[in-house]
Design an enzyme around this catalytic site. Sequence first.
Site, PDB file in Angstrom:
ATOM      1  N   HIS A   1     -10.746  38.060  49.633  1.00 57.67           N
ATOM      2  CA  HIS A   1     -10.770  39.445  50.074  1.00 57.67           C
ATOM      3  C   HIS A   1     -10.981  40.470  48.969  1.00 57.67           C
ATOM      4  O   HIS A   1     -10.962  41.666  49.213  1.00 57.67           O
ATOM      5  CB  HIS A   1      -9.478  39.770  50.839  1.00 57.67           C
ATOM      6  CG  HIS A   1      -9.308  38.951  52.080  1.00 57.67           C
ATOM      7  ND1 HIS A   1      -8.678  37.721  52.065  1.00 57.67           N
ATOM      8  CD2 HIS A   1      -9.713  39.154  53.361  1.00 57.67           C
ATOM      9  CE1 HIS A   1      -8.692  37.220  53.288  1.00 57.67           C
ATOM     10  NE2 HIS A   1      -9.317  38.058  54.087  1.00 57.67           N
TER      11      HIS A   1
ATOM     12  N   CYS B   1     -14.528  36.710  55.523  1.00 59.46           N
ATOM     13  CA  CYS B   1     -13.592  35.903  54.729  1.00 59.46           C
ATOM     14  C   CYS B   1     -13.653  34.413  55.056  1.00 59.46           C
ATOM     15  O   CYS B   1     -13.513  33.574  54.167  1.00 59.46           O
ATOM     16  CB  CYS B   1     -12.169  36.432  54.866  1.00 59.46           C
ATOM     17  SG  CYS B   1     -11.511  36.473  56.544  1.00 59.46           S
TER      18      CYS B   1
ATOM     19  N   ASP C   1      -8.198  33.746  47.076  1.00 62.24           N
ATOM     20  CA  ASP C   1      -8.323  34.779  48.100  1.00 62.24           C
ATOM     21  C   ASP C   1      -9.720  35.398  48.083  1.00 62.24           C
ATOM     22  O   ASP C   1     -10.132  35.946  47.051  1.00 62.24           O
ATOM     23  CB  ASP C   1      -7.274  35.854  47.832  1.00 62.24           C
ATOM     24  CG  ASP C   1      -7.023  36.737  49.035  1.00 62.24           C
ATOM     25  OD1 ASP C   1      -7.895  36.791  49.920  1.00 62.24           O
ATOM     26  OD2 ASP C   1      -5.956  37.371  49.093  1.00 62.24           O
TER      27      ASP C   1
END
Length: 472
Positions: free
Chosen positions: A365, A165, A363
């Site tokens: 993820h 990440c 994000d």
Amino acid sequence: MTSLPEGAADSKLPHSSSSASNQAESNSNSSTSSLFSSIFTSPFSIFESNPNLFSTEKKDTKPRTNEWTKTIKRIMTGGAMRRIQERILGTGRIDTLSPSSETWLLGVCYKVAAEESSSSSAGDDAHNAFSAFVEDFSSRIWITYRKGFEAMGEARYTSDVNWGCMIRSSQMLVAQALIFHYLGRSWMKPAEKPYNQNYIKILHQFGDSESHAFSIHNLVRAGKGYGLAAGSWLGPYAMCRAWETLARENNEGEPEVEKRKESLPFAVYVVSGDGDGERGGAPVLCRDVASRLSSEFSKGGATWAPMLLLVPLVLGLDKVNPRYLPLLKETFMFPQSLGILGGKPGASTYIVGVQDEKALYLDPHEVQQAVDIESDNLEADTSSYHCSTVRHIPLDQIDPSLAIGFYCRDKDDFDDLCSRSSELGEKANGAPLFTVTDSLGASSSNRFDDAFNLEQYSECSGHAGEDEWQLL
């Protein structure tokens, strides 16, 4: 490693309709609020729509090893695990963003609602501002976990789920710098094809194989000296240094990377404190260092080179010292802003904007299939590189270890950044995010003198030592 949970991220620009859209004409303020509710989501909202997500039923169980393995694999890479992680991490709140507050997105301000006005024209302005914000946010490059890419490392990883990440967040920041450089800050993703050649080329460079200049494979290799390895997580400082190393290798054309023809079209300056960031202290943005890097990049040319500045910071131990929060917010108002590599501890995100006390982020993820966009394919499907779901976390809950990014197109832009940074430092009451100086020699001497004077002042003020910098 924990990771931030993902909600479904629509890669298409959302329509302005919502559950209250039919009442838009009668109540413009209500319409604006509904529009925000449809886009600005807190990760917890998934539990409101799925209250029985964790309910269980008694069923006969039989040993089914293969099916059980497949089930676990689906959970680990799917939305259910993301929702569980989200519940644990508490990365958002159920409330939505305010439709009446200023929203800053990488140096651009969006005033989504006219203050204390309910006229139809004010409602139209708010709607237009909201649509413009969504278009801008959705045009930013979104890079996430990928699966099924070229094997890397001794363990032959074909996915970076649960460890990549920070790398993905950094790729997003650098991708924005490339967009600003080639296409300008005002560029928005067009609704129709064919796409711009530079836009496609940028996405091509972030493909997931060694043949792509800024791939996760090449970043892992470049960051080896700073502890970066496939399967392991690292912090913002090491990530910044990995980009610096990769940029230098590609620009110098070292033999082992000569096959990757592309290089960053700007110099990379990692702004650190004394002792290369190892002895702490506020990082120092030095004009002499920037000038030297510019000259080296342009091979001794007289023209000031474009520059990417990365400023790794540690603003506390367990959480960000509250006195730094207003300063962090103001950096998003700089026209040179590229946002922040940050997020929750152990779960990096790319923070692109702020509203009130909330940090808006992209994000990384979400798990997506690896894609290879050819540099000359102007009809390519680029939907997996864009996201219109705006997520947010409280600004005071982000990890104190972070890195701020800036892009300066030329000398005037760099001087403007220095001026704004100096003004920001004057508002810091002795605890700036970073300082600006002409040369490091003068800076080092002056800063130790200032620290001594500040210590005496702090003792008289009754808050000595509470704002000391942490080691980078």
